[in-house]
Design an enzyme around this catalytic site. Structure first.
Site, PDB file in Angstrom:
ATOM      1  N   GLY A 131       1.035  -1.204  -0.050  1.00 25.89           N
ATOM      2  CA  GLY A 131       0.053   0.111   0.213  1.00 25.89           C
ATOM      3  C   GLY A 131       0.808   1.243  -0.050  1.00 25.89           C
TER       4      GLY A 131
ATOM      5  N   VAL B  36      -0.645   7.798  -0.194  1.00 25.77           N
ATOM      6  CA  VAL B  36       0.169   8.792   0.360  1.00 25.77           C
ATOM      7  C   VAL B  36       1.026   8.578   1.624  1.00 25.77           C
ATOM      8  CG1 VAL B  36      -0.444  11.231   1.398  1.00 25.77           C
ATOM      9  CG2 VAL B  36      -1.324  10.636  -0.487  1.00 25.77           C
TER      10      VAL B  36
ATOM     11  N   ALA C 266      -8.627   0.822   6.031  1.00 27.02           N
ATOM     12  CA  ALA C 266      -9.246   0.121   7.159  1.00 27.02           C
ATOM     13  C   ALA C 266     -10.380  -0.552   6.740  1.00 27.02           C
ATOM     14  CB  ALA C 266      -9.507   1.176   8.230  1.00 27.02           C
TER      15      ALA C 266
ATOM     16  N   SER D 113       0.004   8.662  13.812  1.00 27.80           N
ATOM     17  CA  SER D 113      -0.803   9.823  13.704  1.00 27.80           C
ATOM     18  C   SER D 113       0.265  10.843  12.970  1.00 27.80           C
ATOM     19  CB  SER D 113      -1.198  10.468  14.829  1.00 27.80           C
ATOM     20  OG  SER D 113      -1.762  11.752  14.622  1.00 27.80           O
TER      21      SER D 113
ATOM     22  N   ASN E 264      -7.848  10.730  17.827  1.00 28.03           N
ATOM     23  CA  ASN E 264      -8.802  11.320  16.824  1.00 28.03           C
ATOM     24  C   ASN E 264     -10.125  12.125  17.500  1.00 28.03           C
ATOM     25  OD1 ASN E 264      -6.583  10.406  15.200  1.00 28.03           O
ATOM     26  ND2 ASN E 264      -8.225   9.900  13.509  1.00 28.03           N
TER      27      ASN E 264
ATOM     28  N   TYR F 124     -11.111  15.994  16.989  1.00 30.55           N
ATOM     29  CA  TYR F 124     -12.212  16.604  16.427  1.00 30.55           C
ATOM     30  C   TYR F 124     -12.618  17.659  17.370  1.00 30.55           C
ATOM     31  CZ  TYR F 124     -13.845  12.817  13.139  1.00 30.55           C
ATOM     32  OH  TYR F 124     -13.915  11.866  12.115  1.00 30.55           O
TER      33      TYR F 124
HETATM   34  C1  6PG Z   1      -3.771  11.702  12.345  1.00 31.44           C
HETATM   35  C2  6PG Z   1      -5.287  11.940  11.679  1.00 31.44           C
HETATM   36  C3  6PG Z   1      -5.634  11.241  10.691  1.00 31.44           C
HETATM   37  C4  6PG Z   1      -6.742  11.696   9.800  1.00 31.44           C
HETATM   38  C5  6PG Z   1      -8.190  11.031  10.238  1.00 31.44           C
HETATM   39  C6  6PG Z   1      -9.238  12.166  10.596  1.00 31.44           C
HETATM   40  O1  6PG Z   1      -3.825  11.443  13.399  1.00 31.44           O
HETATM   41  O2  6PG Z   1      -2.679  11.627  11.266  1.00 31.44           O
HETATM   42  O3  6PG Z   1      -5.988  12.066  12.694  1.00 31.44           O
HETATM   43  O4  6PG Z   1      -5.841   9.695  11.091  1.00 31.44           O
HETATM   44  O5  6PG Z   1      -6.772  12.920   9.559  1.00 31.44           O
HETATM   45  O6  6PG Z   1      -8.372  10.219   9.044  1.00 31.44           O
HETATM   46  O7  6PG Z   1      -9.853  12.186   9.456  1.00 31.44           O
HETATM   47  P1  6PG Z   1     -11.415  12.661   9.622  1.00 31.44           P
HETATM   48  O8  6PG Z   1     -11.536  14.020   9.962  1.00 31.44           O
HETATM   49  O9  6PG Z   1     -11.659  12.468   8.155  1.00 31.44           O
HETATM   50  O10 6PG Z   1     -12.183  11.770  10.329  1.00 31.44           O
END
Ligand code: 6PG
Length: 507
Positions: free
Chosen positions: A14, A17, A86, A138, A214, A218
């Site tokens: 894979g 990016v 995933a 992350s 995450n 958010y």
């Molecule tokens: C990180 C980010 C990464 C990604 C997520 C969140 O820790 O590198 O959290 O995992 O940006 O996919 O994305 P969403 O905002 O689309 O849920």
């Protein structure tokens, strides 16, 4: 030397990016990589980028056209990293590797944003066929390339084998200052410093911790957006002016990657229209699901995370664009002009509101992890988790050093709010936080993040909540029973409510 003669250290499946950048990071750290992607262009793209960055053919990434070829190109026992979407693709790749002859002690590491329960299931399902391990990552594209925050969990033997590799590609922190050591150039990996990679614990725990990361992400993003909205809508400030405020805030307690990038986004001018790009970006937020999973888990476990959950709702509300546009012409709000607020004061208060709300969002995330650890029998080291979030990851911030210190002071801290540093911070800044929530509410500007954090704080510090009446209501209509403050704990009572003369019955 021909490709056939070289045995690689790690297989990479894979090369999107994240995968490409993790592979290049591994290569910078001296590992030879056998690379496979269903889309061969992606492998070629990674090799081309490596050539451009290093000059000539650096012989670090070797393309493979099948799973069998990938296994043949690897040293034994094999080590393979996956960076595939995933869900089902992870299972599919594992099955393909089994068909291609992978062995029980060959390690397969899932680096994606997998649902933690899927990881638990996979470790069971593939036992005896391959050694399934996971490390949540992350840091996005740049983190993957130059140093990410890694949350590995699962089989301890697998961890011992791959720890040097994961620590090498992790972001590094200066151990005396707790600040990130920056590296934004190919080659010359950072060798000194504390790596942002630590063994999280038993099966699924790393992906759980990443999920909560995450959820906090958010909440943090939503709180920054609410601060922006108050300045943009309530104070009628231009994006570039708000960017300056964010840059200023970035010098103090609020210093973080998310504040820094928010300032950059606000400063960006759209080349086509010459307008601030943020004014043109459609106000509908997407999501891939990790914030939602955090909210669901917090509800299942009963770990209150209202600021994280309200950030998920805020994204959902944003998607109802058509409804909102229609409602904006029908539903009345307050008259903002009557407020007559002093701009500098509002901005000062806003800073403190953001800081206090942020403390609450992190307190919720850490308490959720602590309750989950009890529920799923993980032994989580919260100082260690805060440490690996100080650099590389999306929520990296100076603030994480204070959280590290809080858990170093007391590893059994029930809630971050109870730490002397954080309780003192909130008591110092809370009046401005309350004014921000009050003024925004009076202006009709939605502050679900700020206000949910404040309600969380006020609930958490309340020795008595109105749940006494609630228990009375439940007992009234459903005979659900209640406990009494004046009798022994654990005893249950019930009343025949409609009959005043009936006694209270002990159940
Ligand atoms: C990180 C980010 C990464 C990604 C997520 C969140 O820790 O590198 O959290 O995992 O940006 O996919 O994305 P969403 O905002 O689309 O849920």
């Amino acid at each position: 030397m021909s490709d056939q003669e070289i045995l690689c250290d790690v297989g990479f499946i894979g090369l999107g990016v994240m995968g490409k950048n993790l592979a290049l990071n591994l290569a910078d750290n001296g590992y030879k990589i056998a690379a496979f992607d269903l889309d061969t262009d992606k492998v070629n793209d990674a090799i081309k980028q490596d050539e451009v960055e290093r000059g000539e053919n650096p012989q670090r990434i070797f393309p493979c056209t099948s799973y069998t070829e990938l296994l043949a190109k690897l040293k034994s026992p094999h080590l393979i990293m996956l960076s595939v979407p995933a869900g089902k693709p992870v299972d599919d790749v594992c099955h393909k590797l089994i068909d291609a002859g992978i062995q029980a002690d060959d390690i397969v590491v899932d680096t994606g944003n997998s649902l933690w329960t899927d990881t638990v299931q996979r470790e069971k399902d593939f036992e005896g066929k391959l050694l399934f391990f996971s490390t949540a990552v992350s840091g996005g594209e740049v983190g993957a390339r130059f140093g990410a925050s890694l949350m590995p969990s699962g089989d301890r033997y697998a961890w011992t084998r791959i720890a040097p590799m994961l620590k090498a590609i992790a972001a590094k922190v200066d151990s005396t200052t707790g600040k990130p050591i920056e590296r934004f150039e190919p080659g010359n990996p950072v060798l000194e410093g504390e790596p942002c990679a630590t063994y999280i614990g038993g099966t699924g725990s790393g992906h759980y911790v990443k999920m909560v990361h995450n959820g906090i992400e958010y909440a943090d993003m939503q709180l920054i957006c609410e601060a922006y909205n108050i300045m943009r809508t309530g104070l009628d400030m231009q994006p570039s002016e708000i960017a300056k405020i964010f840059r200023d805030w970035n010098k103090g307690e609020l210093n973080s990657y998310l504040i820094e990038i928010s300032a950059e986004v606000l400063e960006h001018i759209d080349p086509e229209t010459q307008l601030p790009l943020v004014d043109i970006i459609l106000d509908q937020a997407g999501q891939k699901g990790t914030g939602l999973w955090t909210a669901v888990s917090s509800l299942q476990i009963g770990a209150p995370s209202p600021t994280i959950t309200s950030a998920v709702y805020a994204r959902a509300l944003s998607t109802l664009k058509e409804d909102r546009v229609k409602a904006s012409t029908i539903l009345a709000g307050p008259d903002i002009s009557a407020m007559n607020l002093d701009k500098d004061t509002v901005i000062r208060e806003l800073h403190d509101a953001l800081y206090c709300s942020k403390i609450c969002a992190y307190a919720q995330g850490f308490q959720l992890m602590s309750m989950a650890a009890k529920e799923y029998e993980w032994s989580l080291d919260f100082a260690g988790i805060a440490k690996i979030w100080r650099a590389g990851c999306i929520i990296r911030a100076v603030f994480l050093q204070s959280i590290t210190e809080a858990y170093q002071r007391d590893e059994d801290l029930t809630n971050l709010l109870m730490d002397p540093f954080f309780s003192e911070q909130i008591s110092k800044f809370q009046s401005n936080w309350r004014r921000t929530v009050a003024n925004s509410t009076m202006m009709g500007i939605p502050v679900g993040g700020f206000s949910s954090a404040l309600a969380y704080y006020d609930s958490y510090r309340s020795a008595v909540l109105p749940a006494n009446l609630l228990q009375g209501q439940r007992d009234f209509f459903g005979a659900h029973t209640f406990a009494r403050t004046d009798k022994a704990a654990g005893k249950k009572y019930h009343v025949e409510w409609s009959h005043k003369d009936r006694p209270i019955v002990k159940i």
